[in-house]
Design a protein around this motif. Structure first.
Motif, PDB file in Angstrom:
ATOM      1  N   ASP A 161      49.125  31.642  56.826  1.00  0.00           N
ATOM      2  CA  ASP A 161      48.377  32.622  57.598  1.00  0.00           C
ATOM      3  C   ASP A 161      47.275  33.268  56.766  1.00  0.00           C
ATOM      4  OD1 ASP A 161      48.265  34.322  60.142  1.00  0.00           O
ATOM      5  OD2 ASP A 161      48.443  35.857  58.583  1.00  0.00           O
ATOM      6  N   SER A 162      47.557  33.564  55.499  1.00  0.00           N
ATOM      7  CA  SER A 162      46.546  34.174  54.633  1.00  0.00           C
ATOM      8  C   SER A 162      46.900  33.939  53.179  1.00  0.00           C
ATOM      9  CB  SER A 162      46.432  35.679  54.909  1.00  0.00           C
ATOM     10  OG  SER A 162      47.653  36.331  54.596  1.00  0.00           O
ATOM     11  N   ILE A 163      45.901  34.119  52.300  1.00  0.00           N
ATOM     12  CA  ILE A 163      46.067  33.906  50.865  1.00  0.00           C
ATOM     13  C   ILE A 163      45.051  34.779  50.139  1.00  0.00           C
ATOM     14  CG2 ILE A 163      44.445  31.961  50.781  1.00  0.00           C
ATOM     15  CD1 ILE A 163      47.711  32.044  48.788  1.00  0.00           C
ATOM     16  N   THR A 164      45.374  35.198  48.938  1.00  0.00           N
ATOM     17  CA  THR A 164      44.439  35.938  48.090  1.00  0.00           C
ATOM     18  C   THR A 164      43.958  35.018  46.973  1.00  0.00           C
ATOM     19  OG1 THR A 164      45.487  38.070  48.523  1.00  0.00           O
ATOM     20  CG2 THR A 164      44.151  37.904  46.532  1.00  0.00           C
ATOM     21  N   LEU A 165      42.626  34.938  46.797  1.00  0.00           N
ATOM     22  CA  LEU A 165      42.037  34.136  45.723  1.00  0.00           C
ATOM     23  C   LEU A 165      41.237  35.056  44.820  1.00  0.00           C
ATOM     24  CD1 LEU A 165      40.811  31.000  47.722  1.00  0.00           C
ATOM     25  CD2 LEU A 165      42.795  31.160  46.209  1.00  0.00           C
ATOM     26  N   THR A 166      41.506  34.955  43.509  1.00  0.00           N
ATOM     27  CA  THR A 166      40.866  35.846  42.542  1.00  0.00           C
ATOM     28  C   THR A 166      40.218  35.035  41.428  1.00  0.00           C
ATOM     29  OG1 THR A 166      42.581  37.505  42.973  1.00  0.00           O
ATOM     30  CG2 THR A 166      41.217  37.811  41.009  1.00  0.00           C
ATOM     31  N   ALA A 167      38.922  35.298  41.189  1.00  0.00           N
ATOM     32  CA  ALA A 167      38.212  34.642  40.085  1.00  0.00           C
ATOM     33  C   ALA A 167      38.374  35.467  38.820  1.00  0.00           C
ATOM     34  CB  ALA A 167      36.733  34.485  40.423  1.00  0.00           C
ATOM     35  N   ASN A 168      38.517  34.786  37.657  1.00  0.00           N
ATOM     36  CA  ASN A 168      38.745  35.529  36.420  1.00  0.00           C
ATOM     37  C   ASN A 168      37.453  35.796  35.640  1.00  0.00           C
ATOM     38  OD1 ASN A 168      38.190  32.989  35.421  1.00  0.00           O
ATOM     39  ND2 ASN A 168      39.891  32.945  33.964  1.00  0.00           N
ATOM     40  N   ARG A 169      36.280  35.451  36.223  1.00  0.00           N
ATOM     41  CA  ARG A 169      35.024  35.755  35.553  1.00  0.00           C
ATOM     42  C   ARG A 169      33.899  35.821  36.575  1.00  0.00           C
ATOM     43  NH1 ARG A 169      33.732  32.302  31.045  1.00  0.00           N
ATOM     44  NH2 ARG A 169      31.613  33.104  31.188  1.00  0.00           N
ATOM     45  N   THR A 170      32.815  36.512  36.189  1.00  0.00           N
ATOM     46  CA  THR A 170      31.618  36.595  37.032  1.00  0.00           C
ATOM     47  C   THR A 170      30.386  36.085  36.301  1.00  0.00           C
ATOM     48  OG1 THR A 170      31.275  38.885  36.322  1.00  0.00           O
ATOM     49  CG2 THR A 170      32.507  38.543  38.374  1.00  0.00           C
ATOM     50  N   ALA A 171      30.484  35.945  34.974  1.00  0.00           N
ATOM     51  CA  ALA A 171      29.353  35.447  34.195  1.00  0.00           C
ATOM     52  C   ALA A 171      29.306  33.928  34.273  1.00  0.00           C
ATOM     53  CB  ALA A 171      29.482  35.892  32.747  1.00  0.00           C
ATOM     54  N   ALA A 172      28.126  33.368  33.948  1.00  0.00           N
ATOM     55  CA  ALA A 172      27.988  31.911  33.965  1.00  0.00           C
ATOM     56  C   ALA A 172      28.965  31.272  32.993  1.00  0.00           C
ATOM     57  CB  ALA A 172      26.555  31.531  33.618  1.00  0.00           C
ATOM     58  N   GLY A 173      29.500  30.124  33.373  1.00  0.00           N
ATOM     59  CA  GLY A 173      30.455  29.416  32.528  1.00  0.00           C
ATOM     60  C   GLY A 173      31.619  28.889  33.338  1.00  0.00           C
ATOM     61  N   SER A 174      32.705  28.554  32.644  1.00  0.00           N
ATOM     62  CA  SER A 174      33.896  27.979  33.282  1.00  0.00           C
ATOM     63  C   SER A 174      35.006  29.012  33.351  1.00  0.00           C
ATOM     64  CB  SER A 174      34.384  26.750  32.513  1.00  0.00           C
ATOM     65  OG  SER A 174      33.397  25.742  32.516  1.00  0.00           O
ATOM     66  N   GLY A 175      35.699  29.030  34.460  1.00  0.00           N
ATOM     67  CA  GLY A 175      36.801  29.970  34.631  1.00  0.00           C
ATOM     68  C   GLY A 175      37.883  29.391  35.522  1.00  0.00           C
ATOM     69  N   LYS A 176      38.688  30.281  36.067  1.00  0.00           N
ATOM     70  CA  LYS A 176      39.796  29.874  36.929  1.00  0.00           C
ATOM     71  C   LYS A 176      39.837  30.741  38.188  1.00  0.00           C
ATOM     72  CE  LYS A 176      41.789  26.617  34.442  1.00  0.00           C
ATOM     73  NZ  LYS A 176      41.927  25.227  34.936  1.00  0.00           N
ATOM     74  N   ILE A 177      40.320  30.114  39.270  1.00  0.00           N
ATOM     75  CA  ILE A 177      40.575  30.817  40.523  1.00  0.00           C
ATOM     76  C   ILE A 177      42.087  30.815  40.738  1.00  0.00           C
ATOM     77  CG2 ILE A 177      40.207  30.856  43.012  1.00  0.00           C
ATOM     78  CD1 ILE A 177      37.624  29.259  42.500  1.00  0.00           C
ATOM     79  N   THR A 178      42.660  31.997  40.844  1.00  0.00           N
ATOM     80  CA  THR A 178      44.117  32.102  40.941  1.00  0.00           C
ATOM     81  C   THR A 178      44.532  32.504  42.349  1.00  0.00           C
ATOM     82  OG1 THR A 178      44.270  32.751  38.617  1.00  0.00           O
ATOM     83  CG2 THR A 178      46.164  33.241  40.021  1.00  0.00           C
ATOM     84  N   PRO A 179      45.396  31.704  42.994  1.00  0.00           N
ATOM     85  CA  PRO A 179      45.920  32.081  44.317  1.00  0.00           C
ATOM     86  C   PRO A 179      47.144  32.984  44.168  1.00  0.00           C
ATOM     87  CG  PRO A 179      46.637  29.871  43.757  1.00  0.00           C
ATOM     88  CD  PRO A 179      45.811  30.355  42.594  1.00  0.00           C
ATOM     89  N   SER A 180      47.360  33.848  45.151  1.00  0.00           N
ATOM     90  CA  SER A 180      48.526  34.729  45.139  1.00  0.00           C
ATOM     91  C   SER A 180      48.736  35.299  46.538  1.00  0.00           C
ATOM     92  CB  SER A 180      48.345  35.867  44.127  1.00  0.00           C
ATOM     93  OG  SER A 180      47.248  36.688  44.495  1.00  0.00           O
ATOM     94  N   ALA A 181      49.864  35.980  46.678  1.00  0.00           N
ATOM     95  CA  ALA A 181      50.175  36.753  47.897  1.00  0.00           C
ATOM     96  C   ALA A 181      50.007  35.951  49.187  1.00  0.00           C
ATOM     97  CB  ALA A 181      49.314  38.013  47.947  1.00  0.00           C
ATOM     98  N   ALA A 182      50.529  34.733  49.197  1.00  0.00           N
ATOM     99  CA  ALA A 182      50.460  33.916  50.412  1.00  0.00           C
ATOM    100  C   ALA A 182      51.340  34.525  51.506  1.00  0.00           C
ATOM    101  CB  ALA A 182      50.919  32.494  50.121  1.00  0.00           C
ATOM    102  N   VAL A 183      50.884  34.407  52.746  1.00  0.00           N
ATOM    103  CA  VAL A 183      51.681  34.806  53.914  1.00  0.00           C
ATOM    104  C   VAL A 183      51.827  33.580  54.804  1.00  0.00           C
ATOM    105  CG1 VAL A 183      51.837  36.256  55.960  1.00  0.00           C
ATOM    106  CG2 VAL A 183      50.911  37.198  53.830  1.00  0.00           C
TER     107      VAL A 183
END
Length: 245
Positions: A161-183
């Protein structure tokens, strides 16, 4: 008064079988003609191949039933259909896990009404939710919709039904997107608690963007000693700061 009832016959409740009991009404020790009744007592037996077990949410488990020769037809019921349901086909009972918890399945026969019980525990289904990789330009934000995750197979009728996606950076470069709090829901019912969820991060790439200068709209005219306005358009400036001197 002088009236007594004499019972003949015995019932062995430890052994299945059909036992006949006869009741004779007597007066002063003498049988009264026509005052005799008989009753057949059915001592039946139902045996299960197991008395307890566990099943994963959405999966099935079976056990078998045997009964004594004099037993009647069998029925099966669950004490809580929200936890597990049970069906009978021949001598096989199939249990389906409907929700995490423990309940009792009862098998009953119709002749002597013998019963046997099975305790079933429904456990959580393990699934993995993985964030999809995303590539954006500096200054943009990631797509946080549920379409940006891959979900392992859910139980039929359940959906994310829903999911939270959080990016660990805003500057140029490589990072990760972390999912959490799935419903996870089944219709309008929240069934997230029936799952043991493992979250896996996805790759994030933030591209650099070419710096762009702001544009100016100047005042043109003959000096008259008054204040005049110029316009600074910064809409094309990404992540920079405009300094007025």
């Amino acid at each position: 008064i002088g009236y007594t009832v004499v019972t003949t016959g015995t019932v062995d409740t430890s052994k299945s079988g059909d036992y006949t009991l006869t009741y004779q009404l007597q007066y002063s020790g003498e049988n009264i003609s026509g005052a005799t009744v008989s009753r057949v007592v059915h001592v039946t037996d139902v045996t299960l191949s197991a008395t307890s077990g566990s099943v994963v949410y959405g999966s099935t488990k079976t056990f078998t039933v045997s009964k004594s020769a004099n037993a009647g037809s069998l029925t099966v019921t669950s004490a809580s259909g929200d936890i597990a349901t049970a069906t009978l086909s021949g001598s096989t009972v199939t249990i389906t896990g409907k929700g995490v918890g423990t309940t009792t399945i009862t098998v009953k026969e119709s002749n002597g009404e013998a019963t046997a019980t099975y305790t079933i525990t429904v456990t959580k289904k393990a699934i993995t939710i993985t964030a999809e990789p995303q590539e954006i330009d500096f200054g943009e934000t990631i797509d946080t919709s549920k379409s940006q995750v891959t979900v392992a197979t859910l139980v039929t009728g359940d959906s994310l039904d829903s999911i939270t996606l959080t990016a660990n950076r805003t500057a140029a470069g490589s990072g990760k997107i972390t999912p959490s709090a799935a419903v996870i829901k089944q219709g309008t019912k929240n069934v997230t608690g029936n799952y043991n969820i493992t979250y896996v991060s996805g790759d994030l790439t933030i591209n650099k963007v070419k710096a762009t200068n702001p544009t100016l709209t100047a005042y043109t005219g003959t000096y008259d000693g008054a204040s005049h306005t110029i316009t600074v358009n910064t809409s094309s400036v990404v992540g920079g700061t405009v300094v007025y001197r």
